[in-house]
Structure formats: C-alpha cells, structure tokens
Design an enzyme around this catalytic site. Structure first.
Site, PDB file in Angstrom:
ATOM      1  CG  HIS A  99     -15.779  19.608  -4.387  1.00  0.00           C
ATOM      2  ND1 HIS A  99     -16.083  18.350  -4.827  1.00  0.00           N
ATOM      3  CD2 HIS A  99     -16.967  20.243  -4.210  1.00  0.00           C
ATOM      4  CE1 HIS A  99     -17.397  18.219  -4.912  1.00  0.00           C
ATOM      5  NE2 HIS A  99     -17.956  19.350  -4.548  1.00  0.00           N
ATOM      6  CB  CYS A 154     -13.818  14.233  -2.242  1.00  0.00           C
ATOM      7  SG  CYS A 154     -14.501  15.902  -2.465  1.00  0.00           S
ATOM      8  CB  CYS A 183     -17.326  14.011  -4.598  1.00  0.00           C
ATOM      9  SG  CYS A 183     -16.377  15.066  -5.664  1.00  0.00           S
ATOM     10  CB  CYS A 229     -11.612  16.620  -4.618  1.00  0.00           C
ATOM     11  SG  CYS A 229     -13.012  16.557  -5.757  1.00  0.00           S
ATOM     12  CG  HIS A 285     -28.338  22.808  -7.731  1.00  0.00           C
ATOM     13  ND1 HIS A 285     -27.993  23.820  -6.875  1.00  0.00           N
ATOM     14  CD2 HIS A 285     -27.412  21.832  -7.564  1.00  0.00           C
ATOM     15  CE1 HIS A 285     -26.893  23.467  -6.215  1.00  0.00           C
ATOM     16  NE2 HIS A 285     -26.526  22.273  -6.616  1.00  0.00           N
ATOM     17  CE  LYS A 322     -20.645  20.598 -10.666  1.00  0.00           C
ATOM     18  NZ  LYS A 322     -20.643  20.159  -9.283  1.00  0.00           N
ATOM     19  CE  LYS A 330     -25.256  29.548  -3.799  1.00  0.00           C
ATOM     20  NZ  LYS A 330     -26.589  29.395  -3.301  1.00  0.00           N
ATOM     21  CG  HIS A 376     -25.651  26.627  -7.980  1.00  0.00           C
ATOM     22  ND1 HIS A 376     -25.634  25.978  -9.180  1.00  0.00           N
ATOM     23  CD2 HIS A 376     -24.823  25.917  -7.166  1.00  0.00           C
ATOM     24  CE1 HIS A 376     -24.824  24.947  -9.130  1.00  0.00           C
ATOM     25  NE2 HIS A 376     -24.330  24.860  -7.897  1.00  0.00           N
TER      26      HIS A 376
HETATM   27  N1  MSP Z   1     -26.784  14.570  -4.048  1.00  0.00           N
HETATM   28  C1  MSP Z   1     -26.044  14.256  -5.207  1.00  0.00           C
HETATM   29  C2  MSP Z   1     -26.909  13.558  -6.236  1.00  0.00           C
HETATM   30  C3  MSP Z   1     -27.567  12.302  -5.770  1.00  0.00           C
HETATM   31  S1  MSP Z   1     -28.584  11.619  -6.997  1.00  0.00           S
HETATM   32  C4  MSP Z   1     -28.973  10.126  -6.417  1.00  0.00           C
HETATM   33  C5  MSP Z   1     -25.462  15.529  -5.795  1.00  0.00           C
HETATM   34  N2  MSP Z   1     -26.085  16.661  -5.465  1.00  0.00           N
HETATM   35  S2  MSP Z   1     -25.626  18.120  -5.929  1.00  0.00           S
HETATM   36  O1  MSP Z   1     -26.584  18.986  -5.316  1.00  0.00           O
HETATM   37  O2  MSP Z   1     -24.261  18.348  -5.623  1.00  0.00           O
HETATM   38  O3  MSP Z   1     -25.724  18.195  -7.475  1.00  0.00           O
HETATM   39  C6  MSP Z   1     -26.737  17.602  -8.171  1.00  0.00           C
HETATM   40  C7  MSP Z   1     -26.734  17.951  -9.614  1.00  0.00           C
HETATM   41  O4  MSP Z   1     -26.808  19.352  -9.805  1.00  0.00           O
HETATM   42  C8  MSP Z   1     -25.520  17.612 -10.478  1.00  0.00           C
HETATM   43  O5  MSP Z   1     -25.333  16.372 -10.897  1.00  0.00           O
HETATM   44  C9  MSP Z   1     -25.910  18.395 -11.676  1.00  0.00           C
HETATM   45  O6  MSP Z   1     -26.982  17.720 -12.275  1.00  0.00           O
HETATM   46  C10 MSP Z   1     -26.380  19.668 -11.083  1.00  0.00           C
HETATM   47  N3  MSP Z   1     -25.315  20.641 -11.053  1.00  0.00           N
HETATM   48  C11 MSP Z   1     -24.635  21.126  -9.975  1.00  0.00           C
HETATM   49  N4  MSP Z   1     -23.756  22.069 -10.396  1.00  0.00           N
HETATM   50  C12 MSP Z   1     -23.861  22.209 -11.728  1.00  0.00           C
HETATM   51  C13 MSP Z   1     -23.292  23.057 -12.683  1.00  0.00           C
HETATM   52  N5  MSP Z   1     -22.399  23.969 -12.393  1.00  0.00           N
HETATM   53  N6  MSP Z   1     -23.730  22.927 -13.951  1.00  0.00           N
HETATM   54  C14 MSP Z   1     -24.705  22.042 -14.318  1.00  0.00           C
HETATM   55  N7  MSP Z   1     -25.235  21.230 -13.441  1.00  0.00           N
HETATM   56  C15 MSP Z   1     -24.800  21.238 -12.162  1.00  0.00           C
HETATM   57  O7  MSP Z   1     -24.524  15.463  -6.563  1.00  0.00           O
END
Ligand code: MSP
Length: 520
Positions: free
Chosen positions: A151, A127, A130, A148, A21, A304, A307, A18
């Site tokens: 979430h 969680c 997380c 959590c 990311h 935040k 998904k 999304h």
């Molecule tokens: N897999 C772990 C990270 C491991 S790194 C060694 C993880 N993955 S994640 O897919 O859930 O999220 C990764 C990153 O996506 C978050 O830290 C952040 O950088 C970004 N984001 C996810 N949702 C976000 C928002 N709503 N807003 C901004 N960034 C966000 O955590």
C-alpha cells in the site's frame, strides 16, 4: 455427488469494485461455467468481507455507521456490478450475516476447547490496508518511516492483549501437505513462495483485537473481536454449513461441497490462503482445500492497480466502450493466469477488432447472410469436412485440458485458432464464387453446412467466456429450437459433427461485436 466447489476472495467493501476485483470473479465465473458444461454439479461462491478497521474507518470518514455503510455498498455497488458482468454465482456471502457470525463463533470455540487458542500479547506493526500483522522484514523504509510494500502507506504499531492461534504447530503438517500434493498450491512460483515461507518458520497468529469493536465478538471474551482475516477465511466454509450437524440441510451441503476444489486468490493474499487457512482447518480436523490458485495483478504504471492509490478503473469504464463479453474475454485471453499484466486501451482495442469483431463476429454474420441468400435461410443437408472435424476434436481436447488446469489463455487460444481455421476454410472454398453457378449447388451447401457446424461448436466452447454474445449466435443458428439450450451443451459432445439438423431456420445475427466508437 460431490460438487465442484469454487470460491473467489470476499472483497472489502470499503469502496466500489475495480477491474482487479472483476478479474478474479470473471475467472471464477468462466471456470465454473466450463465445469457446468462438463456436466458436473457446481457450487460457485463469492461475497463481501465487511469487518475490520479498513471498512470501519471508511464508514467513519463518511459519517455513516459501519453496518449502514456496508449495506449500501453491497446493494448499490457490489451486487449490481456482478449482475452487470453476468456472473452466475450460486451464493453470495456477507460476513455480517448471522449464518456466518454464528458459525465463526462456534468454530472458534471448538478450536479453543481443543487447545489451539491461548491468551498472549501482540506487539508489532500492522497494515490496515492489508489488515495484516507484518514482520519487520516485510516493510520498506522511507525517510525513517516503515511502509507497507503493497500500500506504500505507514504501518501502525499494535500493542494489545489478544488471543493467539497455535499456527506454528502446523508448519510441518503444511510442508508435508505441499510435498505430497504439489497441485494444492499453484502456479509453481506460488507454491515455492509458500514452501520457503513455511521453511523460514512461522509464529503463532493473533486472532483477536481489543481496540475497536467492528467485528465478531470472541465468544468467551466479548471485549475482543475476531481478527478480520480469521473471520473472513471462514466464509468459504460457513457459507456451506460448517459446524452444522450432518443430518441438517447445512450439514448435507457441507458434505456435498467440502473440501473446496479451488480457492481463486490474488497473489497478495496467498499466504493467508495457503498457510493460515489450511492450518485452521487442520486444527479443526477438517479437510484442506484441494487447490489454492494465486493469479497475478493487473498493473497500472507498473504497480498493482488499487483504489487506495487512485489507480482503480471501474469495470463500467471498460464495458461501456467494449461491452461486457469483450471485457470477460480480454483479460483472460491477454494475460497468462498467474502472471501480472498491464491494461491498455490500445491492446484491448486491437484484440477486440482483430479477434472478436473480425475473426469471430464476421464469420457469424457472413454465414447467416449466405444461408439466407443462397439457401432460403435454412441449414442445408448435413455434410462433413474431415479437416475441420479433426481440428475440432483436437481443439476440444486441448481446450478442456487447459481450462480445467486454469490456463484460460491457453484454452481460449486453441478455440480462437479453430475459429481462424474456419475462416481459412471459407476463404479457400469461396462459397460466393460457387454460388454463381447452379452446378456447384451441392459444393456450396457443403461449405455452408460445415461452417454452420463449426459456429455451433464455437458458440458452445466460447459460452463460458462470452455468455451473452454466444446466446445471440445460438439463436441466430436456430439451435435453441433444434438442439436445445446453449448452457446445456456438454463439452464432451461438442466435437460430434453433424448436430445442426437440415432445415434449421437461420436468422441474420445482429452484429456481435460492433465497430468501436473512437475514444477521445
Ligand atoms: N478481503 C480480502 C480477501 C478475503 S478472502 C477470505 C481482500 N479483499 S480485497 O478486496 O482487497 O481484494 C480481493 C482480491 O481482489 C485480491 O486478492 C485479488 O484477487 C483481487 N485484486 C485486487 N486488486 C487487484 C489487482 N490490481 N489485480 C488483480 N487482482 C486484484 O484482500
């Protein structure tokens, strides 16, 4: 030469990407493109985090084996998404690849051999969203259930015999590290959070799980798999050859890239990166990363975007309407990096129209049209405008300082201010009036030369942010044929006035930022 090494988090492949990311990865792409244009050797890594219960359960819910699930998502959703957003990463690591799993096992064994790992029992909340062992104080109470806070979902109680990492032994060295290197964790609010977390004391960390098997087997105890975060954090180092002998290709790559210059992360995963990860490296006697930068969240309805809460917006929902470059521009321009920000169609439409279509796009098309009309499509003789040239010099200095400090908003703002200044120059000089009387030919040509030069500089300075659009502009200015490729243009030389040679053939640009369709 040591490379400027930047990483994004590796993303969970329980679902498609999304815009949250995409926000992190675009920021990484813009920064690494900027550093490349500074003439540095750069290494930009992104990838996917494929182990753990979250991914495993999603695969199960879809009646697919976890490996087949992650293979499909990586190929069909994640990699195409980064291609579509014009992300120029140098490598893409998947945690199910042998190059990763083998190096994780080697690393873990070396920590065990050095006495940093011991057997213990973990009992407490976890969680799965997380993938994190929680402290009771981290949770929120809702009708007798513990949730959590990220979430808003119930945590699960874990009661297992696991392997533990002596994280607590690194509290003092970490505090010392952040005292000595305040830049190692940014922004300041993030560093303060990490320091007070450390000062509150930290327990040892369970680094294996025994109740499921979707993970990397612990080398000396194959009934256990490595805790997904311990595996995931290592990607930054396994991807560049961690544990390989110095004379091998991997060893050489490691020497060239390590320590990482910037780990870009969202603030939700700051502690993993600023506490656990450097402690793991310290335990192995390796250098810690130079900087962990925690950016804010994209919010929907004040929360935040995610998904799991069904608030995730796919990047294509936005790029289909605004185009890829406007997407790359908007989030970095509108939200100070480090703060949270909300996405709104209205704000994005307003900025698209005023900043991109009017200030930048129109300037480019007006200039090309006037050169065609008044100068037979050729750049006129070189000229200089002291005001514009001085403004450009200070723009480049300020933009460079801001960008390397990850102040994307500040960097983009000064460049767009220069664009406004050029518009003001054209408005003031009124070349269309000058063109009415042949007596003014020299004055007219001066104005057009100075405007063309300004656009040359804008193309270079905006290239990291909007690579495709600036290419179109570059081509229209005839600069490929006379100056060379846009990506090769160095930030340090942008402000040298007079680079476009006289006689360069200018062609009309296609509209850089087309008028928006009305969205129902
Ligand atoms: N897999 C772990 C990270 C491991 S790194 C060694 C993880 N993955 S994640 O897919 O859930 O999220 C990764 C990153 O996506 C978050 O830290 C952040 O950088 C970004 N984001 C996810 N949702 C976000 C928002 N709503 N807003 C901004 N960034 C966000 O955590």
């Amino acid at each position: 030469m040591k490379s400027f090494y930047l990483t994004t988090p590796i993303y969970y492949v329980n679902d498609a990407p999304h815009i949250g990311h995409a926000y992190t990865t675009v920021a990484g792409d813009v920064l690494t493109r900027w550093h490349r244009q500074r003439g540095e050797s750069v290494w930009f890594l992104t990838g996917t985090d494929e182990h753990g219960q979250k991914v495993m359960r999603t695969a199960e819910q879809n009646n697919v084996a976890p490996q087949a699930w992650v293979d499909r998502l990586v190929q069909e959703a994640w990699k195409p998404n980064w291609t579509a957003l014009n992300i120029a990463n140098d490598d893409f690591i998947r945690t199910t690849e042998a190059r990763h799993t083998e190096r994780v096992q080697k690393f873990l064994q070396s920590l065990k051999d050095a006495g940093h790992i011991y057997a213990g029992k973990y009992e407490g909340p976890y969680c799965v969203g997380c993938e994190e062992f929680k402290l009771p104080g981290d949770l929120i109470d809702a009708d007798g259930q513990k949730l959590c806070p990220i979430h808003s979902k119930p945590v699960e109680l874990v009661n297992e015999n696991n392997w533990f990492f002596r994280l607590s032994a690194f509290v003092e060295p970490l505090l010392e590290h952040y005292r000595k290197n305040p830049d190692a964790c940014q922004p300041e609010s993030a560093r303060n959070e990490v320091v007070s977390f450390l000062e509150g004391g930290v327990s040892d960390l369970s680094i294996s799980r025994s109740t499921f098997d979707w993970g990397i087997p612990v080398p000396w105890d194959t009934d256990q798999v490595v805790y997904v975060w311990f595996d995931a954090l290592l990607n930054y180092a396994t991807a560049v050859g961690l544990t390989d002998a110095p004379e091998t290709e991997g060893g050489k790559k490691f020497a060239q890239t390590w320590p990482a210059d910037v780990h870009l992360v969202g603030k939700d995963i700051l502690r993993f990166h600023a506490v656990i990860w450097p402690a793991m490296l310290m335990a192995a006697g390796l250098e810690v990363p130079k900087k962990v930068f925690a950016h804010g969240w994209l919010l929907v309805g004040g929360e935040k975007m995610s998904k799991s809460k069904l608030t995730g917006i796919a990047p294509s929902d936005i790029t289909d309407h605004f185009g890829v470059d406007a997407f790359r521009y908007y989030f970095l321009r509108a939200i100070p990096f480090g703060s949270d920000g909300s996405f709104s169609w209205e704000d994005m439409s307003a900025r698209y129209t005023s900043e991109l279509a009017n200030d930048f796009g129109n300037l480019a098309s007006r200039l090309a049209a006037m050169i065609e009309k008044y100068c037979e499509g050729k750049v006129p003789a070189k000229a200089t405008d002291a005001g514009l040239s001085a403004a450009l010099t200070s723009t480049v200095e300020k933009a460079d300082a801001a960008m390397v400090a990850l102040d994307f908003q500040g960097g983009i703002n000064v460049v767009m201010d220069f664009c406004k200044k050029v518009n003001g120059y054209v408005t003031e000089k009124e070349p269309w009036i000058l063109a009415k009387d042949p007596v003014n030919k020299a004055a007219l040509e001066e104005v057009l030369y100075n405007t063309a030069e300004s656009l040359r500089a804008l193309a270079v300075l905006l290239h990291p942010v909007m690579p495709a659009t600036t290419e179109i502009l570059w081509e229209s200015l005839g600069a490929n044929a006379t100056i060379g490729s846009l990506a090769d243009q160095q930030i340090s030389k942008v402000a040298q006035w007079g680079q476009l040679p006289e006689g360069t053939l200018v062609t009309k640009t296609p509209v850089l930022f087309p008028r928006l369709e009305i969205k129902e």
